[in-house]
Design a protein around this motif. Structure first.
Motif, mmCIF file in Angstrom:
data_model
loop_
_atom_site.group_PDB
_atom_site.id
_atom_site.type_symbol
_atom_site.label_atom_id
_atom_site.label_comp_id
_atom_site.label_asym_id
_atom_site.label_seq_id
_atom_site.Cartn_x
_atom_site.Cartn_y
_atom_site.Cartn_z
ATOM 1 N N GLU A 293 -7.249 8.728 -3.123
ATOM 2 C CA GLU A 293 -6.336 8.389 -2.120
ATOM 3 C C GLU A 293 -6.739 7.963 -0.734
ATOM 4 N N GLY A 294 -8.029 7.284 -0.783
ATOM 5 C CA GLY A 294 -8.619 7.077 0.379
ATOM 6 C C GLY A 294 -9.727 7.871 0.823
ATOM 7 N N TYR B 3 0.979 -1.199 0.043
ATOM 8 C CA TYR B 3 -0.042 -0.052 -0.071
ATOM 9 C C TYR B 3 0.956 1.188 -0.026
ATOM 10 N N LYS C 85 -6.110 1.911 19.633
ATOM 11 C CA LYS C 85 -4.927 0.828 20.106
ATOM 12 C C LYS C 85 -3.765 1.236 20.670
ATOM 13 N N ARG D 202 -8.668 4.027 14.581
ATOM 14 C CA ARG D 202 -7.995 2.521 15.052
ATOM 15 C C ARG D 202 -6.620 2.587 15.720
HETATM 16 C C1 LIG Z 1 10.028 11.670 -10.451
HETATM 17 C C2 LIG Z 1 9.202 11.831 -9.214
HETATM 18 C C3 LIG Z 1 8.828 13.128 -9.173
HETATM 19 C C4 LIG Z 1 7.756 13.442 -8.129
HETATM 20 C C5 LIG Z 1 6.517 14.185 -8.307
HETATM 21 C C6 LIG Z 1 5.792 14.358 -7.448
HETATM 22 C C7 LIG Z 1 4.914 15.248 -7.560
HETATM 23 C C8 LIG Z 1 3.948 15.570 -6.552
HETATM 24 C C9 LIG Z 1 3.308 16.804 -6.562
HETATM 25 C C10 LIG Z 1 1.772 16.709 -6.797
HETATM 26 C C11 LIG Z 1 1.024 16.374 -5.998
HETATM 27 C C12 LIG Z 1 -0.215 15.994 -6.122
HETATM 28 C C13 LIG Z 1 -1.029 15.995 -7.152
HETATM 29 C C14 LIG Z 1 -2.144 15.490 -7.024
HETATM 30 C C15 LIG Z 1 -2.562 14.331 -8.104
HETATM 31 C C16 LIG Z 1 -3.499 13.661 -7.844
HETATM 32 C C17 LIG Z 1 -3.442 12.293 -8.249
HETATM 33 C C18 LIG Z 1 -4.843 11.460 -7.669
HETATM 34 C C19 LIG Z 1 -4.543 10.155 -7.959
HETATM 35 C C20 LIG Z 1 -5.283 9.143 -7.089
HETATM 36 C C21 LIG Z 1 -5.053 7.976 -6.959
HETATM 37 C C22 LIG Z 1 -5.974 7.104 -6.124
HETATM 38 O O1 LIG Z 1 -7.036 7.412 -5.649
HETATM 39 S S1 LIG Z 1 -5.208 5.567 -5.971
HETATM 40 C C23 LIG Z 1 -6.249 4.649 -5.207
HETATM 41 C C24 LIG Z 1 -6.526 4.806 -3.611
HETATM 42 N N1 LIG Z 1 -7.244 4.151 -3.017
HETATM 43 C C25 LIG Z 1 -7.140 4.193 -1.703
HETATM 44 O O2 LIG Z 1 -6.504 5.021 -0.930
HETATM 45 C C26 LIG Z 1 -8.032 3.012 -0.922
HETATM 46 C C27 LIG Z 1 -8.528 3.247 0.386
HETATM 47 N N2 LIG Z 1 -8.294 1.998 1.449
HETATM 48 C C28 LIG Z 1 -7.382 1.750 1.960
HETATM 49 O O3 LIG Z 1 -6.458 2.223 2.119
HETATM 50 C C29 LIG Z 1 -7.415 0.224 2.722
HETATM 51 O O4 LIG Z 1 -8.156 -0.644 2.303
HETATM 52 C C30 LIG Z 1 -7.837 0.635 4.022
HETATM 53 C C31 LIG Z 1 -6.720 1.450 4.936
HETATM 54 C C32 LIG Z 1 -9.348 1.319 4.135
HETATM 55 C C33 LIG Z 1 -7.940 -0.651 5.020
HETATM 56 O O5 LIG Z 1 -7.302 -1.748 4.474
HETATM 57 P P1 LIG Z 1 -7.293 -3.205 4.659
HETATM 58 O O6 LIG Z 1 -6.754 -3.942 3.655
HETATM 59 O O7 LIG Z 1 -8.889 -3.562 4.890
HETATM 60 O O8 LIG Z 1 -6.819 -3.378 6.067
HETATM 61 P P2 LIG Z 1 -7.474 -3.616 7.296
HETATM 62 O O9 LIG Z 1 -7.669 -5.245 7.261
HETATM 63 O O10 LIG Z 1 -8.330 -2.850 7.863
HETATM 64 O O11 LIG Z 1 -6.025 -3.748 8.295
HETATM 65 C C34 LIG Z 1 -5.532 -2.634 8.665
HETATM 66 C C35 LIG Z 1 -4.387 -2.923 9.409
HETATM 67 O O12 LIG Z 1 -3.393 -2.270 8.385
HETATM 68 C C36 LIG Z 1 -2.904 -1.146 8.698
HETATM 69 N N3 LIG Z 1 -2.896 -0.445 7.491
HETATM 70 C C37 LIG Z 1 -3.891 -0.117 6.431
HETATM 71 N N4 LIG Z 1 -3.241 0.423 5.549
HETATM 72 C C38 LIG Z 1 -2.022 0.723 5.762
HETATM 73 C C39 LIG Z 1 -0.983 1.573 4.961
HETATM 74 N N5 LIG Z 1 -1.259 2.087 3.591
HETATM 75 N N6 LIG Z 1 0.014 1.401 5.629
HETATM 76 C C40 LIG Z 1 0.441 0.981 6.602
HETATM 77 N N7 LIG Z 1 -0.507 0.488 7.580
HETATM 78 C C41 LIG Z 1 -1.584 0.070 6.946
HETATM 79 C C42 LIG Z 1 -4.125 -0.562 9.518
HETATM 80 O O13 LIG Z 1 -3.421 0.309 10.207
HETATM 81 C C43 LIG Z 1 -4.061 -1.896 10.320
HETATM 82 O O14 LIG Z 1 -3.265 -2.063 11.295
HETATM 83 P P3 LIG Z 1 -3.496 -2.930 12.516
HETATM 84 O O15 LIG Z 1 -2.216 -2.858 13.382
HETATM 85 O O16 LIG Z 1 -4.051 -4.131 12.397
HETATM 86 O O17 LIG Z 1 -4.685 -2.085 13.372
#
Ligand SMILES: CCCCCCCCCC/C=C\CCCCCCC/C=C/C(=O)SCCNC(=O)CCNC(=O)[C@H](O)C(C)(C)COP(=O)(O)OP(=O)(O)OC[C@H]1O[C@@H](n2cnc3c(N)ncnc32)[C@H](O)[C@@H]1OP(=O)(O)O
Ligand SMILES: Cc1cc2nc3c(=O)[nH]c(=O)nc-3n(C[C@H](O)[C@H](O)[C@H](O)COP(=O)(O)OP(=O)(O)OC[C@H]3O[C@@H](n4cnc5c(N)ncnc54)[C@H](O)[C@@H]3O)c2cc1C
Length: 659
Positions: A432-433, A286, A448, A444
Motif C-alpha cells: 500500500e505504498g 487511487y 507546498k 511534497r
Molecule cells: C464490506 C466492507 C468490509 C470492510 C472490511 C475492511 C476490513 C479492514 C480491516 C483489515 C485491515 C487491514 C488488513 C490488512 C490487509 C492487507 C492487505 C494488503 C493489500 C495490499 C495491497 C497493495 O499493496 S495494492 C498496491 C498499492 N500500491 C501503492 O500504494 C503504490 C504506491 N504509489 C503511489 O501511490 C503513487 O504512485 C505515488 C503516490 C507514489 C505517486 O503517484 P504519481 O502518479 O506518480 O503521482 P505524481 O505525478 O507524483 O503526482 C503527485 C500528485 O498527486 C497527488 N497524489 C498522489 N497520490 C494521491 C492519492 N492517492 N490521493 C490523492 N492525491 C494523490 C500528490 O499529492 C501530488 O499532488 P500535487 O498537488 O501535484 O503535489
C-alpha cells in the motif's frame, strides 16, 4: 465442585490492588461499553466453534496444505456471518484484521482482499449501475475478487505500469494485454488460487492516446470450474516472509476482450465512440489505496498490542539473574532496561490508536464531501493517510521486534507468535505504498503548504507562525509545542536544502532527489507531531475517571518524552532544547518508567485480548508459560517417535563409516 483456575503467582500479584478500572480502559479502546459487549459476544461466537480450531500447528503443514486448511476455515467463517451477533460489517472488520480473525487464520485470510480492496474498489470506482451489477454478487460471495495493480516491473511508480487496455470502438470492447514479462501483475493477494474476478489497474488507450491508469472489472476464472479463462495466465508467487495464506499471485493477459462497461466509470468514462471523459481529479482512481492506508494504521496497532501483551506478561513471569546480591532472581520486568524496551511500545499503542481514530474520522468526512463533488479535503487526506500509514507501520515493526528480543530465546520460537506478528507488520511497511515513497509524498505536501501558505487542517501549523517566547516548557502541552517547532524547523531545513541545490544548478527533480534525507525527516516529524497531538488532545477531551486518566496521562507523557530522547538532535536544532532541558526530560522519563511498571500487566489486561488472539504460550493470561512451551514442543512431528527414520537412512551409516 468448581475447578481451580491456575494463575501464575507473579501475575496474580501484579493484578492485585489495581488502582484503575481495567474495564473502563477496555471500553475506551473499543469506543464504548456496548461495543465491548458486542465484541466479546462476537469473539465467543467465533472462538467456540470446534471446526475452526487447528488440529496441528500451521507451521507443520506444507505450503499447499496450509493454504487449503486456511481456505476451509475462511469459508466456514463466511458461513457464520449470517448468524453473527454483531452486524455484518462489524463482523467482517473483526475477521479480516489482526484481532479476532488472526486467532483463526494465523497467516492471513485467503479472501481478505475481497473485502479489504475489491469491494471498496467497486464502491469507490464503480457507477451506481456497475455497483448494482456486481456489488450484491460480491457481498453474497457469488464472486470473489482481488485488486491487481502492482506488476513484476513496477509497484511504486504507477505511471510506469505496463498492462494495456485498448478501446476498440468497433466491438465496444477493451483489449487487455501484458506486453512484456515485467507487465505481469505480481503480488495481488488472493490472486494465486482464490479469486475469480479482479479489479485490474491498466493504462487506458483510446483514440490512439494513453489516458493513464484506470480500474477495470475483469473475470479471471470460470465461475463453475474455476479454470482460468482463455488468455488469462494466473498463478501463485510462492512462500514469503509472512502472510503465507494470502495466496499472492501473478496475472498476465493475452489479448483478453472485455465489454466497455467493465471500465469502472464513476470518475472517468470512455463513451461508445471512444471519447474519453476526464475525472474531476486525476488521483481519484487511487482512492482504494487511500482507504487501505487508513485501515492499516488501525491494524498494525492491534498487532502491536498483541506483541506488547505477550512480552509484558512474559516479562513478569520470567525470573532471571540477580538484581540484589543474594536475593531471589527478579522478574525481568524489574530491570529498568526491560521497562525501557516495553513501556514505550505499550504507550505507543494508545497514541497510534487515537491518531488512527482521527484519521478514520477525516476519511469519512472527506469521503462524504467527495461524494458531493467537493475535493477540498483530498490533499489533506492523502497527506495524513500516507504519514500515519508510514509512521505506524515502521514504528510498530521496530517495537514488535523489540518485544520479541525482550523475551530472550523463547521469543524466537514460532509458537511465541512473534514471527507471524512481525511478518504481518513488516509487510505493511511495503504494501500500500512503500514507506519511503509515502514519506516523500508527505514531504511534497509539506513543502507546498509552507511555500504557498495554503493547505488543510493537518498542516495548518506550517502557515500559522507560533507567537510568543520560544521557551522550553516540559508540560505535555509545552512538549506538543516543541514537536511543532521541530516539524516546522525540519520543513524549513528541507526547503533550504532544495533552494541550495537549485542554486548549485540542479534541475528541480535533481534538487528534490538530493534533498531526500531532509525531506523524509521533515515528513516523519510531521507524522510524529500528529500522533503526539492526538494523544494529548484526546485525553484532554475525554470523560475518564481520575484513576484511568492518571495512568493514561503517564503513558502519554512517557511516550512523548521517549520520542524526544530518541531524536534529541532535532529538538536541539529546531526547538531551542538545552542540555539542562534534556537532562530534566531524561530524569522524568526514568521516573515514569518506575511509576508505570507496577501497572504494566493491568494495562495489557485492559486490552482484553483473549488467549486465542494472542496465540502465544508466552503471553497467556494465566502465565503458565513453561508448561505451555512443553505442550507446544510435544506437537512437533519430530517428537512423535523416539527415533526418526532419517536416523537409519543417514545418520547411522555416517556413524558407522569411520570417516
Ligand atoms: C464490506 C466492507 C468490509 C470492510 C472490511 C475492511 C476490513 C479492514 C480491516 C483489515 C485491515 C487491514 C488488513 C490488512 C490487509 C492487507 C492487505 C494488503 C493489500 C495490499 C495491497 C497493495 O499493496 S495494492 C498496491 C498499492 N500500491 C501503492 O500504494 C503504490 C504506491 N504509489 C503511489 O501511490 C503513487 O504512485 C505515488 C503516490 C507514489 C505517486 O503517484 P504519481 O502518479 O506518480 O503521482 P505524481 O505525478 O507524483 O503526482 C503527485 C500528485 O498527486 C497527488 N497524489 C498522489 N497520490 C494521491 C492519492 N492517492 N490521493 C490523492 N492525491 C494523490 C500528490 O499529492 C501530488 O499532488 P500535487 O498537488 O501535484 O503535489
Ligand atoms: C504482503 C504484500 C501484499 C501485497 N498485496 C498487493 C495487492 O493486493 N495488490 C497489489 O497490487 N499489490 C500488492 N503488493 C505490492 C505492493 O503494493 C508493492 O510491493 C509496493 O507498492 C512497493 O512497490 P515495489 O515492490 O515496486 O517496490 P519498489 O518501488 O521497487 O521499491 C524498491 C526500493 O526503491 C525505493 N524507491 C522506489 N521509488 C522511489 C522513489 N521515487 N524515491 C525514493 N525511493 C524509491 C523504495 O523506497 C524501495 O527501497 C503487496 C506487497 C506485499 C509485500
Amino acid at each position: 465442585m468448581t475447578k481451580e483456575i491456575y494463575e501464575n503467582p507473579d501475575l496474580k500479584k501484579e493484578r492485585q490492588n489495581c488502582p484503575f478500572n481495567k474495564e473502563e480502559i477496555t471500553n475506551f479502546l473499543d469506543g464504548g461499553k456496548e461495543k465491548t459487549t458486542e465484541r466479546r459476544q462476537l469473539e465467543t461466537y467465533i472462538l467456540s466453534d470446534e471446526q475452526l480450531k487447528d488440529a496441528v500447528p500451521m507451521e507443520y503443514l506444507s505450503h499447499a496444505d496450509k493454504y487449503a486448511e486456511e481456505l476451509r476455515k475462511s469459508c466456514l467463517l463466511m458461513h457464520k456471518l449470517a448468524d453473527s451477533p454483531a452486524g455484518q460489517v462489524q463482523t467482517l472488520r473483526a475477521l479480516m484484521g489482526a484481532g479476532l480473525g488472526s486467532a483463526i487464520l494465523k497467516e492471513g485470510n485467503p479472501i481478505a482482499l475481497h473485502y479489504v480492496m475489491f469491494i471498496p474498489a467497486l464502491m469507490g470506482q464503480g457507477t451506481v449501475e456497475q455497483q448494482a451489477k456486481w456489488l450484491e454478487k460480491a457481498y453474497n460471495l457469488n464472486i470473489i475478487g482481488t485488486y491487481a495493480q502492482t506488476e513484476l516491473g513496477h509497484g511504486t511508480f504507477l505511471r510506469g505500469l505496463e498492462t494495456k487496455a485498448t478501446y476498440d470502438p468497433v466491438t465496444k470492447e477493451f483489449v487487455l494485454e501484458s506486453p512484456s514479462l515485467t507487465a505481469y501483475k505480481w503480488w495481488p493477494g488472493s490472486l494465486g488460487k482464490t479469486a475469480n474476478y479482479a479489479v485490474v489497474m491498466a493504462q487506458l488507450y483510446t483514440k490512439g492516446k494513453c489516458e493513464g491508469i484506470h480500474p477495470f472489472m475483469v473475470q479471471l476464472r470460470d465461475e463453475e470450474t474455476h479454470e482460468p479463462l482463455p488468455g488469462i495466465l494466473v498463478g501463485e508467487i510462492g512462500p514469503k516472509l509472512g502472510m503465507n495464506t494470502n495466496d499472492n499471485g501473478y496475472l498476465g493477459f493475452d489479448k483478453v476482450r472485455i465489454p466497455r462497461e467493465q471500465l469502472l466509470m464513476k470518475h472517468s468514462q470512455v463513451l461508445e465512440d471512444g471519447t474519453y471523459v476526464k475525472p474531476t481529479n486525476s488521483k481519484l482512481s487511487y482512492g482504494t489505496m487511500v482507504f487501505v492506508r487508513v485501515v492499516v494504521c488501525q491494524d498494525v496497532t492491534v498487532n502491536l498490542r498483541k506483541a506488547v501483551t505477550i512480552a509484558t506478561r512474559y516479562s513478569c513471569v520470567r525470573r532471571q539473574s540477580e538484581l540484589k546480591p543474594g536475593d531471589r532472581e527478579p522478574q525481568v520486568m524489574d530491570y529498568q532496561a526491560q521497562q525501557h524496551k516495553l513501556l514505550p511500545p505499550l504507550a505507543a499503542t494508545f497514541g497510534f490508536q487515537l491518531a488512527a481514530d482521527h484519521l478514520w474520522n477525516l476519511y469519512n468526512t472527506a469521503n462524504n464531501s467527495m461524494e458531493q463533488g467537493d475535493m477540498e479535503l483530498l490533499p489533506d487526506l492523502h497527506g495524513l493517510s500516507c504519514a500515519l500509514k508510514a509512521l505506524c507501520s515502521s514504528e510498530a515493526a521496530n517495537f514488535v521486534e523489540t518485544c520479541r528480543q525482550s523475551c530472550g530465546g523463547h521469543g524466537y520460537m514460532s509458537c511465541s507468535n512473534f514471527p507471524r506478528i512481525y511478518g504481518q507488520v513488516t509487510a505493511a511497511i511495503t504494501y500500500e505504498g512503500e514507506n519511503t515513497v509515502l514519506w516523500l509524498q508527505v514531504a511534497r505536501y509539506l513543502v507546498k503548504t509552507r511555500k504557498e501558505k495554503s493547505g488543510g487542517l493537518s498542516v495548518k501549523y506550517l502557515i500559522d507562525e507560533e507567537k510568543g517566547p520560544r521557551t522550553v516548557d516540559t508540560t505535555p502541552e509545552g512538549i506538543v509545542k516543541l514537536y511543532r517547532r521541530v516539524a516546522v524547523g525540519l520543513v524549513d531545513i528541507a526547503i533550504a536544502e532544495l533552494e541550495n541545490n537549485s542554486r548549485k544548478g540542479y534541475a528541480p527533480h535533481d534538487a528534490w532527489n538530493h534533498a531526500a534525507v531532509h525531506l523524509i525527516k521533515a515528513a516523519q516529524a510531521h507524522a510524529r507531531l500528529f500522533v503526539v497531538e492526538s494523544f494529548v488532545d484526546s485525553l484532554k477531551g475525554s470523560r475518564l475517571s481520575a484513576p484511568v486518566r492518571a495512568i493514561l496521562s503517564q503513558l502519554c507523557e512517557l511516550f512523548i518524552i521517549y520520542w524526544i530522547l530518541d531524536r534529541s538532535g532535532d529538538f536541539f536544532l529546531c526547538a531551542n532544547l538545552k542540555k539542562e532541558d534534556l537532562l530534566q526530560l531524561n530524569s522524568k522519563y526514568v521516573q515514569l518508567l518506575a511509576a508505570i511498571r507496577p501497572q504494566a500487566v493491568n494495562i495489557v489486561d485492559s486490552f482484553d485480548l483473549r488467549d486465542e488472539i494472542l496465540g502465544s504460550p508466552l503471553g497467556c493470561w494465566d502465565g503458565n508459560v513453561y508448561q505451555r512451551l512443553f505442550d507446544e514442543a510435544a506437537k512437533s512431528p519430530l517428537n512423535q517417535k523416539n527415533v526418526h527414520e532419517s536416523f537409519h537412512k543417514y545418520l547411522k551409516p555416517l556413524l558407522k563409516s569411520n570417516l
